[in-house]
Design an enzyme around this catalytic site. Sequence first.
Site, PDB file in Angstrom:
ATOM      1  N   ASP B  25       0.886  -1.162   0.000  1.00  0.00           N
ATOM      2  CA  ASP B  25       0.000   0.000   0.000  1.00  0.00           C
ATOM      3  C   ASP B  25       0.927   1.217   0.000  1.00  0.00           C
ATOM      4  O   ASP B  25       1.490   1.570   1.021  1.00  0.00           O
ATOM      5  CB  ASP B  25      -0.888  -0.042   1.247  1.00  0.00           C
ATOM      6  CG  ASP B  25      -1.748   1.211   1.390  1.00  0.00           C
ATOM      7  OD1 ASP B  25      -1.709   2.073   0.485  1.00  0.00           O
ATOM      8  OD2 ASP B  25      -2.456   1.311   2.408  1.00  0.00           O
ATOM      9  N   LYS B  91       3.374  11.186  -3.319  1.00  0.00           N
ATOM     10  CA  LYS B  91       2.342  10.549  -4.151  1.00  0.00           C
ATOM     11  C   LYS B  91       1.464  11.579  -4.856  1.00  0.00           C
ATOM     12  O   LYS B  91       0.978  11.344  -5.948  1.00  0.00           O
ATOM     13  CB  LYS B  91       1.489   9.656  -3.250  1.00  0.00           C
ATOM     14  CG  LYS B  91       0.488   8.779  -3.990  1.00  0.00           C
ATOM     15  CD  LYS B  91      -0.138   7.837  -2.997  1.00  0.00           C
ATOM     16  CE  LYS B  91      -1.343   7.119  -3.569  1.00  0.00           C
ATOM     17  NZ  LYS B  91      -1.947   6.255  -2.539  1.00  0.00           N
ATOM     18  N   GLU B 188      -7.120   0.740  -4.643  1.00  0.00           N
ATOM     19  CA  GLU B 188      -7.122   0.615  -3.186  1.00  0.00           C
ATOM     20  C   GLU B 188      -8.452   0.081  -2.627  1.00  0.00           C
ATOM     21  O   GLU B 188      -8.442  -0.841  -1.812  1.00  0.00           O
ATOM     22  CB  GLU B 188      -6.763   1.959  -2.546  1.00  0.00           C
ATOM     23  CG  GLU B 188      -5.278   2.263  -2.691  1.00  0.00           C
ATOM     24  CD  GLU B 188      -4.947   3.740  -2.555  1.00  0.00           C
ATOM     25  OE1 GLU B 188      -5.843   4.523  -2.200  1.00  0.00           O
ATOM     26  OE2 GLU B 188      -3.788   4.109  -2.831  1.00  0.00           O
ATOM     27  N   ASP B 210     -12.942   5.271   1.660  1.00  0.00           N
ATOM     28  CA  ASP B 210     -11.497   5.327   1.933  1.00  0.00           C
ATOM     29  C   ASP B 210     -11.020   6.776   1.990  1.00  0.00           C
ATOM     30  O   ASP B 210     -10.845   7.418   0.965  1.00  0.00           O
ATOM     31  CB  ASP B 210     -10.751   4.544   0.843  1.00  0.00           C
ATOM     32  CG  ASP B 210      -9.232   4.565   1.049  1.00  0.00           C
ATOM     33  OD1 ASP B 210      -8.750   5.262   1.957  1.00  0.00           O
ATOM     34  OD2 ASP B 210      -8.535   3.875   0.293  1.00  0.00           O
TER      35      ASP B 210
END
Lengths: 107, 624
Positions: B25, B91, B188, B210
């Site tokens: 992850d 990211k 994800e 999420d």
Amino acid sequence: MAITLTEAAAKHVVQFIDNRGKGEALRLGVKTNGCSGMGYVLEFADKVEDDDNVFEDKGVKIIVDPKSLIYIDGTELDYGREGLNEGFKFNNPNVKDACGCGESFNV
Amino acid sequence: MALLQISEPGKTTAPHQHKLAIGIDLGTTNSLVATVKSGLAQTIADENDQHLLPSVVQFKGKNEQGYQTQVGFIAQQNASKDPQNTIVSAKRYMGRGLDDVKKHAIYDFVTEGDSVVPRIRTIAGNISAVEVSSEILKALKQRALDALGGDLTGAVITVPAYFDDAQRQATKDAAKLAGLNVLRLINEPTAAAVAYGLDTGSEGIHVIYDLGGGTFDISILKLTRGIFEVLSTAGDSALGGDDIDYIITDWILEEAQINEPEASLLRQILDTAREAKEALSQQDHFAFSLDIGEGKIWEAELSREHFEKLIKPLIRKTLVSCRRALRDADIDSDDIQDVVMVGGSTRVPLVRQIVGEFFSTEPLVDLDPDKVVAIGAARQADILVGNKSDEDMLLLDVTPLSLGLETMGGLAEKVIHRNTTIPVARAQDFTTFKDGQTAMAIHVVQGERELISDCRSLARFELRGIPPMVAGAARIRVTFQIDADGLLAVSAREETSGVESSIQVKPSYGLSDGEIETMLKDSFSYAQDDIDARKLREEQVEASRVVEALNAALDEDGDKLLSSDERDEIRQAIDELVEVAQENNQRAIKLKIEAVDKVTAEFAQRRMDVSINLALSGQSVKDM
């Protein structure tokens, strides 16, 4: 003779089987491969074959096929930790020599 | 001796040939690595028993072996002391252009030479986001190697559902740089579903909410007989726990009356803001005591009530995406069996409360929300390397935005619609616009709007060597193919001659594009405008086709078949049409085209007669 487990091994086997959600037993055995002749089999077991030997120790059912039993009879299955890695160990009295890491062995 | 793991029945591997696979992850704030051992998926801890690895890389220098870096907690601690060389939340910059990254300009972004990839100027040189991510992946890989005692077969890496092709490709590049074999990139939320869905095995419709460090994803999944189908996804690629930190930071700056803080102070305030957020999830008050420079200490208290008031608009923003996902999936909130909470930010009690109220169900928080995604990825990796025997798990992902190409008049023709399950291949036939056209430019676009100018350009290529034919006779088949990683390949083939051309859609890092969220929102708010614009463009294209054809006919037969008065009348009608076509009045153009048709009807009739006579003369009736 028989197959036995240490407390640590028994605890982890129960936990893994429980997590898997099916199968009640552990299959131990040997396979003829690997650099020194033989390698261990360590699997979840979903069914018992007719000529399998069934042992029970510390609440864990252990299944061994008759051919494998000759090579691993008297083995104690242990659970240990090396650095960050954790896993099972075969304390097998029948082993004459093994490869450097002990994953493959000879009797 | 070596340590062994329990395998599935019949899946014992030969000594030294274990198929070790990991799930990663790669998060904005924290990253994790997980693996399946003896059938149990678990995250791997470092030597200090820490599972999370802060996604922070401090660059210290460079030698022949590569960059000298510090990754994780130590880097995080050094962040406020060495802000320019310590990269956090890299990211957010993956696969982005310079314009996009400058919004959060904690760093000194530059570009090098011809490359459009933004790089951060550090002591070790100019570093791209891909290189920062690869340092994080290397650290996780090393941790996995230490913990597994063997060579890795491969890794599954998760990406937000809304990552576009460029961002996915950037993630793959980072993995390659870190020496990881990528088995697959998965979304994800899909990974979270794997972690939860298989454990509980309950059939029905599940929502994955999420809220991570930097991204928000909502996915609606349907689970039947162990098969996940992704009904819809929505989200916001620039909304997350970091934004909560920014809100608190802004509050601190305002309360402490700090204007234009230095980078190191800002970094320190951001760290304190995060600490406050985490504390206020457990307790009712948080006391600040902050050294704000010049020997001044700022002290204040923030209550949970006030904190919740500050962040409420942000949390409510996520519900907009929730509504859209429900609408796309064509379900009511009553149909939902449960809601899975993923991402550290779902620890904030207000988030759980608001989400629970929206879906009228108590959200699921059984698994550690930080670890869920990594665990799912590890399970998926374990299946992909073949360690799983009987579970046939099929994962269906969807493409987040429609993909299509540009047609005459700057219109977007969608070939693969959004929320289509992938992998997928779709073909559509196109034709030539002009007589004797031998080449065709193919412009691949992504987005929901009707006009090319409102969509995101992904790639351009040309199909050459089309045999000369009259307009509309060529048959060009364009095939769009999306693989399991969500990467696109487009090919074009002229069917009669077999000439072919294709393109692998490579990252277009430097493209400036609005947020996907905005792109989607715009497609709804501008729906009527878009339809009107499309109609207008289509009418304009039609007008230019008519003008083109008439001019060709006049050149050929005008002098032969028409009197000069008739010619003038037609010429005038054409001129008027050309003029009207330039204005933005679809109806006027339509009427003018009809008027031109009327004026030229006689001319068309005569041309027809002539060509029939020509075809029939010298033929006997028998031959016909």
